[in-house]
Scaffold this motif. Structure first.
Motif, PDB file in Angstrom:
ATOM      1  N   MET A   1      23.041   0.128  20.170  1.00 53.62           N
ATOM      2  CA  MET A   1      24.070   0.118  19.464  1.00 53.62           C
ATOM      3  C   MET A   1      24.521  -1.263  18.714  1.00 53.62           C
ATOM      4  SD  MET A   1      25.987   2.737  17.942  1.00 53.62           S
ATOM      5  CE  MET A   1      25.770   4.120  18.846  1.00 53.62           C
ATOM      6  N   PHE A   2      24.761  -1.573  17.648  1.00 55.48           N
ATOM      7  CA  PHE A   2      25.363  -2.598  17.158  1.00 55.48           C
ATOM      8  C   PHE A   2      26.790  -2.388  16.676  1.00 55.48           C
ATOM      9  CE2 PHE A   2      21.143  -3.989  17.595  1.00 55.48           C
ATOM     10  CZ  PHE A   2      21.193  -5.185  17.787  1.00 55.48           C
ATOM     11  N   ILE A   3      27.615  -3.337  16.741  1.00 58.12           N
ATOM     12  CA  ILE A   3      28.963  -3.467  15.806  1.00 58.12           C
ATOM     13  C   ILE A   3      28.710  -4.315  14.787  1.00 58.12           C
ATOM     14  CG2 ILE A   3      31.134  -3.899  15.903  1.00 58.12           C
ATOM     15  CD1 ILE A   3      31.290  -3.627  18.875  1.00 58.12           C
ATOM     16  N   VAL A   4      28.893  -3.930  13.456  1.00 62.65           N
ATOM     17  CA  VAL A   4      28.731  -4.765  12.281  1.00 62.65           C
ATOM     18  C   VAL A   4      30.137  -4.825  11.976  1.00 62.65           C
ATOM     19  CG1 VAL A   4      27.644  -4.750  10.164  1.00 62.65           C
ATOM     20  CG2 VAL A   4      26.365  -3.526  12.024  1.00 62.65           C
ATOM     21  N   LEU A   5      30.493  -6.001  11.803  1.00 65.06           N
ATOM     22  CA  LEU A   5      31.780  -6.113  11.283  1.00 65.06           C
ATOM     23  C   LEU A   5      31.744  -7.232   9.972  1.00 65.06           C
ATOM     24  CD1 LEU A   5      32.908  -9.393  12.112  1.00 65.06           C
ATOM     25  CD2 LEU A   5      32.608  -8.315  14.696  1.00 65.06           C
ATOM     26  N   TYR A   6      32.556  -7.074   9.099  1.00 66.35           N
ATOM     27  CA  TYR A   6      32.924  -7.700   7.822  1.00 66.35           C
ATOM     28  C   TYR A   6      34.028  -8.694   8.110  1.00 66.35           C
ATOM     29  CZ  TYR A   6      32.827  -8.953   2.885  1.00 66.35           C
ATOM     30  OH  TYR A   6      32.918  -9.235   1.884  1.00 66.35           O
ATOM     31  N   ALA A   7      33.911  -9.980   8.131  1.00 68.53           N
ATOM     32  CA  ALA A   7      35.139 -10.698   8.466  1.00 68.53           C
ATOM     33  C   ALA A   7      35.217 -11.822   7.343  1.00 68.53           C
ATOM     34  CB  ALA A   7      34.960 -11.443   9.930  1.00 68.53           C
ATOM     35  N   CYS A   8      36.536 -12.198   7.042  1.00 73.72           N
ATOM     36  CA  CYS A   8      36.992 -13.259   6.150  1.00 73.72           C
ATOM     37  C   CYS A   8      37.520 -14.442   6.405  1.00 73.72           C
ATOM     38  CB  CYS A   8      37.670 -12.568   4.824  1.00 73.72           C
ATOM     39  SG  CYS A   8      36.574 -11.207   4.071  1.00 73.72           S
ATOM     40  N   GLN A  11      41.924 -18.725   5.491  1.00 72.47           N
ATOM     41  CA  GLN A  11      42.393 -19.912   4.753  1.00 72.47           C
ATOM     42  C   GLN A  11      41.546 -19.867   3.146  1.00 72.47           C
ATOM     43  OE1 GLN A  11      42.293 -23.510   6.398  1.00 72.47           O
ATOM     44  NE2 GLN A  11      44.558 -23.149   7.645  1.00 72.47           N
ATOM     45  N   ALA A  12      40.549 -19.044   3.138  1.00 69.68           N
ATOM     46  CA  ALA A  12      39.798 -18.722   2.242  1.00 69.68           C
ATOM     47  C   ALA A  12      39.017 -17.183   1.964  1.00 69.68           C
ATOM     48  CB  ALA A  12      38.607 -19.914   2.240  1.00 69.68           C
ATOM     49  N   PRO A  13      40.198 -16.518   1.664  1.00 71.66           N
ATOM     50  CA  PRO A  13      39.857 -14.965   1.833  1.00 71.66           C
ATOM     51  C   PRO A  13      38.522 -14.444   1.066  1.00 71.66           C
ATOM     52  CG  PRO A  13      42.069 -15.145   1.361  1.00 71.66           C
ATOM     53  CD  PRO A  13      41.524 -16.466   1.070  1.00 71.66           C
ATOM     54  N   ALA A  14      37.893 -15.183   0.130  1.00 67.88           N
ATOM     55  CA  ALA A  14      36.954 -14.859  -0.750  1.00 67.88           C
ATOM     56  C   ALA A  14      35.552 -15.344  -0.165  1.00 67.88           C
ATOM     57  CB  ALA A  14      36.833 -15.601  -1.994  1.00 67.88           C
ATOM     58  N   THR A  15      35.780 -16.144   1.107  1.00 68.31           N
ATOM     59  CA  THR A  15      34.641 -16.342   1.954  1.00 68.31           C
ATOM     60  C   THR A  15      34.431 -15.323   3.209  1.00 68.31           C
ATOM     61  OG1 THR A  15      34.999 -18.736   1.506  1.00 68.31           O
ATOM     62  CG2 THR A  15      33.708 -18.262   3.466  1.00 68.31           C
ATOM     63  N   SER A  47      37.943 -15.523  19.725  1.00 69.79           N
ATOM     64  CA  SER A  47      36.970 -16.621  19.846  1.00 69.79           C
ATOM     65  C   SER A  47      36.705 -17.135  18.490  1.00 69.79           C
ATOM     66  CB  SER A  47      35.865 -16.137  20.494  1.00 69.79           C
ATOM     67  OG  SER A  47      35.000 -15.352  19.822  1.00 69.79           O
ATOM     68  N   HIS A  48      37.296 -16.440  17.206  1.00 73.26           N
ATOM     69  CA  HIS A  48      37.165 -16.738  15.999  1.00 73.26           C
ATOM     70  C   HIS A  48      38.449 -16.860  15.098  1.00 73.26           C
ATOM     71  CE1 HIS A  48      32.848 -15.510  17.110  1.00 73.26           C
ATOM     72  NE2 HIS A  48      32.515 -16.256  16.434  1.00 73.26           N
ATOM     73  N   PRO A  49      39.447 -17.600  15.672  1.00 73.67           N
ATOM     74  CA  PRO A  49      40.843 -17.450  15.067  1.00 73.67           C
ATOM     75  C   PRO A  49      40.715 -17.665  13.522  1.00 73.67           C
ATOM     76  CG  PRO A  49      40.658 -19.400  16.398  1.00 73.67           C
ATOM     77  CD  PRO A  49      39.283 -18.665  16.563  1.00 73.67           C
ATOM     78  N   GLN A  50      39.798 -18.338  12.845  1.00 71.99           N
ATOM     79  CA  GLN A  50      39.809 -18.705  11.561  1.00 71.99           C
ATOM     80  C   GLN A  50      39.612 -17.587  10.667  1.00 71.99           C
ATOM     81  OE1 GLN A  50      37.730 -19.896  14.003  1.00 71.99           O
ATOM     82  NE2 GLN A  50      35.833 -20.366  12.899  1.00 71.99           N
ATOM     83  N   TRP A  51      38.740 -16.393  11.279  1.00 73.88           N
ATOM     84  CA  TRP A  51      38.453 -15.269  10.821  1.00 73.88           C
ATOM     85  C   TRP A  51      39.192 -14.187  10.857  1.00 73.88           C
ATOM     86  CZ3 TRP A  51      34.290 -15.791   7.547  1.00 73.88           C
ATOM     87  CH2 TRP A  51      33.523 -16.845   7.658  1.00 73.88           C
TER      88      TRP A  51
END
Length: 68
Positions: A1-8, A11-15, A47-51
């Motif tokens: 099983m995989f968790i597929v996540l979509y993160a932005c 500071q640049a929500p379009a990225t 662990s990814h506070p910018q996302w």
């Protein structure tokens, strides 16, 4: 099983990007994955506070290529 996540980026929500996290869970337990993955998502977020995680889902490994 995989968790597929979509993160932005915060500071640049379009990225945005998709991330795939290998999650040890039986294929026959998608509901268990949805509830148990909260801890894994919190750890990834810490662990990814910018996302910022926008959405996520649990996908069996054999269906991963079809759900992307």
């Amino acid at each position: 099983m995989f968790i597929v996540l979509y993160a932005c980026l915060i500071q640049a929500p379009a990225t945005c990007r998709e991330e795939y996290i290998n999650f040890s869970m039986e294929v026959s337990a998608p509901l268990a994955c949805m509830t148990s993955s909260q801890v894994t998502l919190a750890q990834w977020s810490q662990s990814h506070p910018q996302w910022r995680i926008g959405r996520w889902k649990c996908v069996p490994a054999d269906r991963l290529s079809h759900d992307i």
